[in-house]
Design a protein around this motif. Structure first.
Motif, short mmCIF file in Angstrom:
data_model
loop_
_atom_site.label_atom_id
_atom_site.label_comp_id
_atom_site.label_asym_id
_atom_site.label_seq_id
_atom_site.Cartn_x
_atom_site.Cartn_y
_atom_site.Cartn_z
N GLY A 235 -7.73 -4.51 -8.10
CA GLY A 235 -7.62 -3.13 -7.66
C GLY A 235 -8.28 -2.89 -6.32
N MET A 236 -8.78 -3.95 -5.67
CA MET A 236 -9.35 -3.79 -4.34
C MET A 236 -8.26 -3.28 -3.40
SD MET A 236 -11.71 -6.55 -2.28
CE MET A 236 -12.90 -6.54 -3.63
N PHE A 237 -8.63 -2.46 -2.45
CA PHE A 237 -7.64 -1.74 -1.65
C PHE A 237 -6.59 -2.64 -1.03
CE2 PHE A 237 -10.59 -2.86 1.74
CZ PHE A 237 -9.76 -3.09 2.83
N PHE A 238 -6.97 -3.82 -0.56
CA PHE A 238 -5.98 -4.67 0.11
C PHE A 238 -5.17 -5.49 -0.88
CE2 PHE A 238 -9.97 -7.12 0.17
CZ PHE A 238 -9.58 -8.33 -0.40
N ARG A 239 -5.59 -5.52 -2.16
CA ARG A 239 -4.86 -6.29 -3.17
C ARG A 239 -3.87 -5.45 -3.96
NH1 ARG A 239 -10.07 -9.19 -4.52
NH2 ARG A 239 -9.85 -11.29 -3.68
N ARG A 240 -3.96 -4.15 -3.86
CA ARG A 240 -3.21 -3.28 -4.77
C ARG A 240 -1.69 -3.42 -4.60
NH1 ARG A 240 -7.21 0.22 -6.96
NH2 ARG A 240 -5.73 1.72 -7.82
N LEU A 241 -1.21 -3.52 -3.37
CA LEU A 241 0.22 -3.66 -3.14
C LEU A 241 0.72 -4.99 -3.71
CD1 LEU A 241 2.96 -3.01 -2.04
CD2 LEU A 241 2.16 -3.56 0.26
N LYS A 242 0.01 -6.06 -3.44
CA LYS A 242 0.42 -7.37 -3.95
C LYS A 242 0.42 -7.37 -5.48
CE LYS A 242 -0.49 -12.32 -3.44
NZ LYS A 242 -1.30 -13.34 -2.71
N THR A 243 -0.54 -6.70 -6.06
CA THR A 243 -0.64 -6.63 -7.52
C THR A 243 0.57 -5.94 -8.14
OG1 THR A 243 -3.06 -6.63 -7.45
CG2 THR A 243 -2.03 -5.80 -9.46
N VAL A 244 0.99 -4.81 -7.57
CA VAL A 244 2.11 -4.08 -8.16
C VAL A 244 3.45 -4.77 -7.87
CG1 VAL A 244 0.88 -1.89 -8.16
CG2 VAL A 244 2.34 -2.47 -6.21
N LEU A 245 3.53 -5.51 -6.77
CA LEU A 245 4.76 -6.25 -6.50
C LEU A 245 5.03 -7.29 -7.58
CD1 LEU A 245 4.80 -6.86 -2.63
CD2 LEU A 245 6.37 -5.45 -3.98
N GLN A 262 -0.01 1.74 12.65
CA GLN A 262 -1.44 1.70 12.91
C GLN A 262 -2.08 0.75 11.91
OE1 GLN A 262 -0.22 4.97 11.98
NE2 GLN A 262 -0.59 4.62 9.81
N LEU A 263 -3.27 0.27 12.25
CA LEU A 263 -3.94 -0.68 11.36
C LEU A 263 -4.85 0.07 10.40
CD1 LEU A 263 -4.76 -3.71 13.67
CD2 LEU A 263 -3.31 -3.68 11.65
N GLY A 264 -4.26 0.66 9.38
CA GLY A 264 -5.02 1.34 8.35
C GLY A 264 -5.03 0.51 7.08
N TYR A 265 -5.43 1.14 5.98
CA TYR A 265 -5.53 0.44 4.69
C TYR A 265 -4.15 0.02 4.17
CZ TYR A 265 -10.31 2.21 4.77
OH TYR A 265 -11.61 2.47 5.13
N LEU A 266 -3.13 0.85 4.43
CA LEU A 266 -1.79 0.49 3.99
C LEU A 266 -1.29 -0.76 4.71
CD1 LEU A 266 -0.09 4.02 3.85
CD2 LEU A 266 -0.49 2.51 1.89
N THR A 267 -1.51 -0.81 6.01
CA THR A 267 -1.06 -1.98 6.78
C THR A 267 -1.79 -3.23 6.33
OG1 THR A 267 -0.57 -0.59 8.69
CG2 THR A 267 -0.80 -2.95 9.09
N LEU A 268 -3.09 -3.13 6.08
CA LEU A 268 -3.84 -4.29 5.61
C LEU A 268 -3.32 -4.76 4.26
CD1 LEU A 268 -7.48 -3.36 6.68
CD2 LEU A 268 -5.96 -5.07 7.69
N GLY A 269 -2.95 -3.82 3.40
CA GLY A 269 -2.37 -4.19 2.11
C GLY A 269 -1.05 -4.91 2.29
N ALA A 270 -0.25 -4.45 3.26
CA ALA A 270 1.04 -5.09 3.54
C ALA A 270 0.84 -6.50 4.08
CB ALA A 270 1.83 -4.26 4.53
N LEU A 271 -0.13 -6.68 4.97
CA LEU A 271 -0.39 -8.00 5.55
C LEU A 271 -0.90 -8.97 4.49
CD1 LEU A 271 -2.08 -6.99 8.94
CD2 LEU A 271 0.28 -7.70 8.55
N TYR A 272 -1.69 -8.45 3.56
CA TYR A 272 -2.21 -9.32 2.49
C TYR A 272 -1.12 -9.69 1.49
CZ TYR A 272 -5.08 -11.06 -1.33
OH TYR A 272 -5.62 -11.85 -2.32
N ALA A 273 -0.24 -8.76 1.20
CA ALA A 273 0.84 -9.03 0.23
C ALA A 273 1.92 -9.93 0.81
CB ALA A 273 1.47 -7.71 -0.23
N ALA A 274 2.02 -9.96 2.13
CA ALA A 274 3.12 -10.66 2.79
C ALA A 274 2.99 -12.18 2.69
CB ALA A 274 3.19 -10.25 4.26
#
Length: 405
Positions: A235-245, A262-274
């Motif tokens: 549930g860490m902010f940058f892991r949440r997108l990868k987790t739900v995918l 912009q480089l916000g929390y959403l973008t960091l989540g996308a970069l980590y999930a990618a």
């Protein structure tokens, strides 16, 4: 006198005026959409001639015609002039039929990922406006779907241009808790499964998670969640997108994420999930200088993720040259510079600057949706050749990851 006028209670505030402008524009956009796609104001995909269908399937037109005569696979519709036309769902039925009939060529006809193939999650990113990030995402989604792949497009940009291209006007068609935010928010009582916010589109093979301004809530809430200890583990902010995918990965071959500018929390989540990163760049010096800042900031922030225990291993990172004018000497010099610095990390193909893409954008379409009479035939063909080359190169990278030649 000016101060008196500015403070007059009879004058609306700036906030009120801007809100009024937004409301006026929203209504007009809705009216235009209803005029463009009557009567239900929903987009639909054009049909394909026998020639186009055969090219997409990779078979001779005569073979496709004979299949129709023999009643194999599907029976196409006929126009008033007697010509056969195919829908994209029908093409996908034919793909499955041919793959079953010719198993040795199965992957050529039906290139979806097989058991053991890793879901490909591609983030399309850059925070420089005008880099054609959304246009690149739309064209890649449509191209992959036309090859028979199952694509999930995720709109992470609060401005929701990607959603608009797929026929969803954010303020009218996307209600509260219907964006990705609903699946990754910190409030457990309001959070929903990712499948609940995925929508089918008119383009067979492409589903979308639409966006709107609600996505900004994640940027505002994440610092508070970190302070409260809610951002931990998966549930860490940058892991949440990868987790739900992971909840829906069996349903798709490729996920495309249109990241915010912009480089916000959403973008960091996308970069980590990618699993792969596509960085769009307009080959002009100001744009390249801006991209340099993007790369420097991205490197620093990804380092923070790694320090927090996040492992970052992208299968490939590629720079996509967009809006390229090969006859513009300064642009040619910039392209040469990028290729000399980054080598094969710059895609060999580039998207040329063309009025065809601009014309398609005005109709909220990709080039793959345009009919031959909508723009000049030669103009459309040149534009399609350029976009096809870029998308085919990206597709080859995907297939390489899947272990295919």
């Amino acid at each position: 006198m000016d101060n008196v006028l500015r403070q007059s209670p009879d004058l609306p505030s700036s906030a009120d005026r801007i809100m009024r402008h937004s409301q006026l524009l929203s209504v007009q956009l809705q009216n235009l959409r209803q005029q463009m796609y009557p009567p239900e104001a929903m987009k639909s995909l054009r049909t394909f001639s026998s020639k186009d269908a055969a090219a997409l399937l990779g078979i001779a037109e005569s073979t496709l015609r004979q299949m129709s005569l023999d009643g194999e696979a599907v029976i196409p519709d006929r126009q008033d002039n007697g010509r056969r036309v195919y829908t994209l769902p029908q093409l996908n039925e034919i793909r499955a039929y041919l793959a079953n009939r010719r198993p040795s060529e199965g992957l050529d006809f039906h290139p979806r990922r097989r058991v053991g193939d890793k879901l490909q999650v591609l983030a399309i990113a850059n925070f420089k406006g005008g880099s054609a990030k959304t246009t690149t995402t739309v064209h890649l989604a449509h191209y992959l779907a036309l090859q028979g792949l199952r694509v999930l497009a995720i709109d992470l940009d609060p401005q929701a241009s990607l959603s608009t291209m797929f026929g969803y006007q954010p303020e009218f068609d996307v209600d509260a808790n219907q964006t990705l935010y609903a699946a990754i928010r910190y409030d457990e009582n309001e959070r929903v499964p990712l499948s609940a916010v995925i929508r089918r589109t008119y383009f067979d093979g492409v589903d979308i998670v639409p966006g709107n301004l609600e996505l900004m809530e994640y940027e505002h809430e994440t610092p508070q969640a970190i302070a409260k200890g809610l951002s931990r583990g998966d549930g860490m902010f940058f892991r949440r997108l990868k987790t739900v995918l992971a909840e829906v990965e069996d349903n798709y071959d490729v996920v495309l994420i249109d990241a915010p500018p912009q480089l916000g929390y959403l973008t960091l989540g996308a970069l980590y999930a990618a699993t792969g990163l596509l960085i769009t760049v307009h080959p002009a010096m100001l744009d390249v200088a801006s991209m340099n800042q993007f790369l420097a900031m991205t490197s620093d922030l990804l380092g923070v993720i790694e320090d927090a225990g996040g492992s970052l291993e992208h299968d490939f990172i590629r720079y996509v040259l967009t809006r390229h004018n090969p006859h513009d000497v300064p642009q040619v010099n910039v392209v040469a510079l990028l290729r000399s610095l980054f080598g094969q990390d710059v895609l060999a193909a580039s998207v040329v600057d063309t009025t065809a893409i601009a014309s398609a954008g005005l109709e909220k379409k990709s080039l793959y949706e345009m009919t031959r009479g909508s723009v000049g035939r030669d103009t459309l063909n040149r534009a399609l050749e350029s976009v096809d080359a870029v998308n085919a190169e990206i597709f080859r990278h995907i297939k390489t990851v899947w272990g295919r030649k």
